[in-house]
Design a protein around this motif. Structure first.
Motif, PDB file in Angstrom:
ATOM      1  N   SER A 162      52.360  37.852  49.594  1.00  0.00           N
ATOM      2  CA  SER A 162      50.982  37.746  50.217  1.00  0.00           C
ATOM      3  C   SER A 162      50.302  39.297  49.676  1.00  0.00           C
ATOM      4  O   SER A 162      50.688  40.401  49.600  1.00  0.00           O
ATOM      5  CB  SER A 162      51.220  38.173  51.799  1.00  0.00           C
ATOM      6  OG  SER A 162      52.116  39.319  52.032  1.00  0.00           O
ATOM      7  N   GLN A 163      49.065  38.561  49.472  1.00  0.00           N
ATOM      8  CA  GLN A 163      47.963  39.816  49.067  1.00  0.00           C
ATOM      9  C   GLN A 163      47.523  40.600  50.472  1.00  0.00           C
ATOM     10  O   GLN A 163      46.921  39.533  51.123  1.00  0.00           O
ATOM     11  CB  GLN A 163      46.904  39.249  48.028  1.00  0.00           C
ATOM     12  CG  GLN A 163      45.873  40.086  47.659  1.00  0.00           C
ATOM     13  CD  GLN A 163      44.994  39.364  46.664  1.00  0.00           C
ATOM     14  OE1 GLN A 163      45.069  38.401  46.043  1.00  0.00           O
ATOM     15  NE2 GLN A 163      43.671  40.149  46.446  1.00  0.00           N
ATOM     16  N   LEU A 164      47.728  41.789  50.475  1.00  0.00           N
ATOM     17  CA  LEU A 164      47.357  42.351  51.371  1.00  0.00           C
ATOM     18  C   LEU A 164      45.923  42.917  51.325  1.00  0.00           C
ATOM     19  O   LEU A 164      45.118  43.159  52.473  1.00  0.00           O
ATOM     20  CB  LEU A 164      48.030  43.875  51.621  1.00  0.00           C
ATOM     21  CG  LEU A 164      49.459  43.242  51.803  1.00  0.00           C
ATOM     22  CD1 LEU A 164      50.378  44.632  51.837  1.00  0.00           C
ATOM     23  CD2 LEU A 164      49.915  42.869  53.070  1.00  0.00           C
ATOM     24  N   ASP A 165      45.329  43.271  50.232  1.00  0.00           N
ATOM     25  CA  ASP A 165      44.006  44.033  50.054  1.00  0.00           C
ATOM     26  C   ASP A 165      43.576  43.683  48.697  1.00  0.00           C
ATOM     27  O   ASP A 165      44.401  43.170  47.677  1.00  0.00           O
ATOM     28  CB  ASP A 165      44.060  45.362  50.317  1.00  0.00           C
ATOM     29  CG  ASP A 165      42.665  46.065  51.187  1.00  0.00           C
ATOM     30  OD1 ASP A 165      41.721  45.290  51.018  1.00  0.00           O
ATOM     31  OD2 ASP A 165      42.917  47.010  51.656  1.00  0.00           O
ATOM     32  N   PHE A 166      42.398  44.176  48.395  1.00  0.00           N
ATOM     33  CA  PHE A 166      41.669  43.777  47.197  1.00  0.00           C
ATOM     34  C   PHE A 166      40.314  44.785  47.001  1.00  0.00           C
ATOM     35  O   PHE A 166      39.877  45.081  48.015  1.00  0.00           O
ATOM     36  CB  PHE A 166      41.087  42.421  46.964  1.00  0.00           C
ATOM     37  CG  PHE A 166      40.357  42.088  46.052  1.00  0.00           C
ATOM     38  CD1 PHE A 166      40.637  41.701  44.627  1.00  0.00           C
ATOM     39  CD2 PHE A 166      38.874  41.966  46.321  1.00  0.00           C
ATOM     40  CE1 PHE A 166      39.921  41.367  43.844  1.00  0.00           C
ATOM     41  CE2 PHE A 166      37.933  41.944  45.257  1.00  0.00           C
ATOM     42  CZ  PHE A 166      38.304  41.419  43.907  1.00  0.00           C
ATOM     43  N   THR A 167      40.105  45.361  45.786  1.00  0.00           N
ATOM     44  CA  THR A 167      38.967  46.097  45.375  1.00  0.00           C
ATOM     45  C   THR A 167      38.356  45.582  43.999  1.00  0.00           C
ATOM     46  O   THR A 167      39.178  45.490  43.237  1.00  0.00           O
ATOM     47  CB  THR A 167      39.107  47.445  45.544  1.00  0.00           C
ATOM     48  OG1 THR A 167      38.087  48.215  45.308  1.00  0.00           O
ATOM     49  CG2 THR A 167      40.253  47.892  44.716  1.00  0.00           C
ATOM     50  N   PRO A 168      37.154  45.316  43.994  1.00  0.00           N
ATOM     51  CA  PRO A 168      36.462  44.669  42.635  1.00  0.00           C
ATOM     52  C   PRO A 168      36.329  45.782  41.750  1.00  0.00           C
ATOM     53  O   PRO A 168      36.533  47.070  41.902  1.00  0.00           O
ATOM     54  CB  PRO A 168      35.061  44.114  43.216  1.00  0.00           C
ATOM     55  CG  PRO A 168      34.889  45.229  44.258  1.00  0.00           C
ATOM     56  CD  PRO A 168      35.962  45.335  45.203  1.00  0.00           C
ATOM     57  N   THR A 169      36.051  45.457  40.328  1.00  0.00           N
ATOM     58  CA  THR A 169      35.901  46.180  39.404  1.00  0.00           C
ATOM     59  C   THR A 169      34.696  47.065  39.532  1.00  0.00           C
ATOM     60  O   THR A 169      33.826  46.707  40.452  1.00  0.00           O
ATOM     61  CB  THR A 169      35.782  45.524  37.886  1.00  0.00           C
ATOM     62  OG1 THR A 169      34.607  44.682  38.161  1.00  0.00           O
ATOM     63  CG2 THR A 169      37.239  44.734  37.680  1.00  0.00           C
ATOM     64  N   TRP A 170      34.510  48.259  38.909  1.00  0.00           N
ATOM     65  CA  TRP A 170      33.576  49.077  38.784  1.00  0.00           C
ATOM     66  C   TRP A 170      33.195  49.678  40.370  1.00  0.00           C
ATOM     67  O   TRP A 170      31.831  49.847  40.739  1.00  0.00           O
ATOM     68  CB  TRP A 170      32.205  48.549  38.060  1.00  0.00           C
ATOM     69  CG  TRP A 170      32.393  47.871  36.895  1.00  0.00           C
ATOM     70  CD1 TRP A 170      32.742  46.626  36.710  1.00  0.00           C
ATOM     71  CD2 TRP A 170      32.813  48.629  35.794  1.00  0.00           C
ATOM     72  NE1 TRP A 170      32.802  46.359  35.193  1.00  0.00           N
ATOM     73  CE2 TRP A 170      32.984  47.723  34.657  1.00  0.00           C
ATOM     74  CE3 TRP A 170      32.713  50.046  35.596  1.00  0.00           C
ATOM     75  CZ2 TRP A 170      33.222  48.315  33.170  1.00  0.00           C
ATOM     76  CZ3 TRP A 170      33.067  50.523  34.334  1.00  0.00           C
ATOM     77  CH2 TRP A 170      33.388  49.506  33.272  1.00  0.00           C
ATOM     78  N   ASN A 171      34.302  49.556  41.472  1.00  0.00           N
ATOM     79  CA  ASN A 171      34.062  50.177  42.498  1.00  0.00           C
ATOM     80  C   ASN A 171      34.564  51.509  42.855  1.00  0.00           C
ATOM     81  O   ASN A 171      35.246  51.813  43.787  1.00  0.00           O
ATOM     82  CB  ASN A 171      34.660  49.312  43.345  1.00  0.00           C
ATOM     83  CG  ASN A 171      34.109  49.231  44.958  1.00  0.00           C
ATOM     84  OD1 ASN A 171      33.126  49.959  44.954  1.00  0.00           O
ATOM     85  ND2 ASN A 171      34.470  48.481  45.739  1.00  0.00           N
ATOM     86  N   TRP A 172      34.354  52.681  42.138  1.00  0.00           N
ATOM     87  CA  TRP A 172      34.911  53.897  42.242  1.00  0.00           C
ATOM     88  C   TRP A 172      34.853  54.286  43.619  1.00  0.00           C
ATOM     89  O   TRP A 172      33.523  54.026  43.986  1.00  0.00           O
ATOM     90  CB  TRP A 172      34.111  54.752  41.145  1.00  0.00           C
ATOM     91  CG  TRP A 172      34.547  54.555  39.642  1.00  0.00           C
ATOM     92  CD1 TRP A 172      35.587  54.974  39.177  1.00  0.00           C
ATOM     93  CD2 TRP A 172      33.571  54.052  38.785  1.00  0.00           C
ATOM     94  NE1 TRP A 172      35.490  54.642  37.764  1.00  0.00           N
ATOM     95  CE2 TRP A 172      34.211  54.106  37.432  1.00  0.00           C
ATOM     96  CE3 TRP A 172      32.360  53.563  38.775  1.00  0.00           C
ATOM     97  CZ2 TRP A 172      33.843  53.817  36.651  1.00  0.00           C
ATOM     98  CZ3 TRP A 172      31.740  53.149  37.578  1.00  0.00           C
ATOM     99  CH2 TRP A 172      32.617  53.308  36.572  1.00  0.00           C
ATOM    100  N   GLY A 173      35.781  54.800  44.147  1.00  0.00           N
ATOM    101  CA  GLY A 173      35.975  55.371  45.455  1.00  0.00           C
ATOM    102  C   GLY A 173      36.169  54.427  46.467  1.00  0.00           C
ATOM    103  O   GLY A 173      36.228  54.943  47.738  1.00  0.00           O
ATOM    104  N   ALA A 174      36.615  53.581  46.240  1.00  0.00           N
ATOM    105  CA  ALA A 174      36.783  52.297  47.236  1.00  0.00           C
ATOM    106  C   ALA A 174      38.010  52.671  47.907  1.00  0.00           C
ATOM    107  O   ALA A 174      39.192  53.297  47.184  1.00  0.00           O
ATOM    108  CB  ALA A 174      37.124  51.016  46.602  1.00  0.00           C
ATOM    109  N   LYS A 175      38.231  52.603  49.262  1.00  0.00           N
ATOM    110  CA  LYS A 175      39.434  52.980  49.998  1.00  0.00           C
ATOM    111  C   LYS A 175      39.773  51.829  50.789  1.00  0.00           C
ATOM    112  O   LYS A 175      39.168  50.972  51.239  1.00  0.00           O
ATOM    113  CB  LYS A 175      38.949  54.107  50.915  1.00  0.00           C
ATOM    114  CG  LYS A 175      38.275  55.219  50.159  1.00  0.00           C
ATOM    115  CD  LYS A 175      37.888  56.295  51.355  1.00  0.00           C
ATOM    116  CE  LYS A 175      37.248  57.625  50.472  1.00  0.00           C
ATOM    117  NZ  LYS A 175      36.906  58.483  51.571  1.00  0.00           N
ATOM    118  N   GLY A 176      41.044  51.837  50.980  1.00  0.00           N
ATOM    119  CA  GLY A 176      41.832  50.926  52.243  1.00  0.00           C
ATOM    120  C   GLY A 176      42.715  51.925  53.091  1.00  0.00           C
ATOM    121  O   GLY A 176      42.788  52.937  52.666  1.00  0.00           O
ATOM    122  N   ASP A 177      42.485  51.735  54.344  1.00  0.00           N
ATOM    123  CA  ASP A 177      43.222  52.519  55.268  1.00  0.00           C
ATOM    124  C   ASP A 177      43.841  51.461  56.576  1.00  0.00           C
ATOM    125  O   ASP A 177      43.404  50.493  56.970  1.00  0.00           O
ATOM    126  CB  ASP A 177      42.241  53.314  55.979  1.00  0.00           C
ATOM    127  CG  ASP A 177      42.692  54.378  56.963  1.00  0.00           C
ATOM    128  OD1 ASP A 177      43.893  54.474  57.291  1.00  0.00           O
ATOM    129  OD2 ASP A 177      42.138  55.307  57.424  1.00  0.00           O
TER     130      ASP A 177
END
Length: 148
Positions: free
Chosen positions: A111-126
């Protein structure tokens, strides 16, 4: 009564040394601020929610590195604890797209839990206990990078 052995140069040197120690010493109770110390071009999973606790530093592949999977069974937090199923938050300081997976090699229930796209510096997951995604806490076992 006057002190005959008092030397002003000695007093000044002692005062300067004391001031230098005072100004460079860190407070004994200071904790790392959230998301502290994650270098550029890295993904940093943290052991605790909110970017707190010990971190691991995962370096993505070079540009053009697509589909590379990093299993957290081979990654340790800086405190020595294995990162697999122990990640509660993350910070992406890379230009890569990152997919966050629970058991990606399983034939039964990847299962994929999370995702962040390219060129998204500083993206966070909590996934801390007081967040909407708290049910994902401590399930992360691999990340897949897509780097332009």
């Amino acid at each position: 009564m006057a002190l005959k052995s008092f030397k002003p140069a000695t007093a000044i040197a002692g005062a300067l040394a004391g001031a230098a120690l005072f100004l460079t010493a860190a407070p004994a109770s200071a904790a790392d601020p959230p998301d502290d110390g994650c270098p550029a071009w890295a993904l940093c999973p943290y052991q605790d929610g909110g970017g707190a606790g010990s971190k691991a530093i995962v370096v993505p592949p070079a540009a053009g590195g697509n589909g590379e999977i990093v299993r957290l069974t081979k990654v340790h937090f800086l405190n020595g604890t294995l990162a697999n199923d122990q990640v509660s938050s993350w910070l992406n300081n890379s230009q890569c797209q990152v997919e966050f997976w629970d058991d990606p090699y399983s034939e039964l229930h990847p299962s994929q839990l999370d995702f962040t796209p390219t060129w998204n510096w500083g993206a966070k997951g909590d996934y801390g206990f007081n967040t909407p995604d708290h049910h994902l806490n401590d399930r992360l076992s691999a990340v897949r990078f897509w780097c332009p």
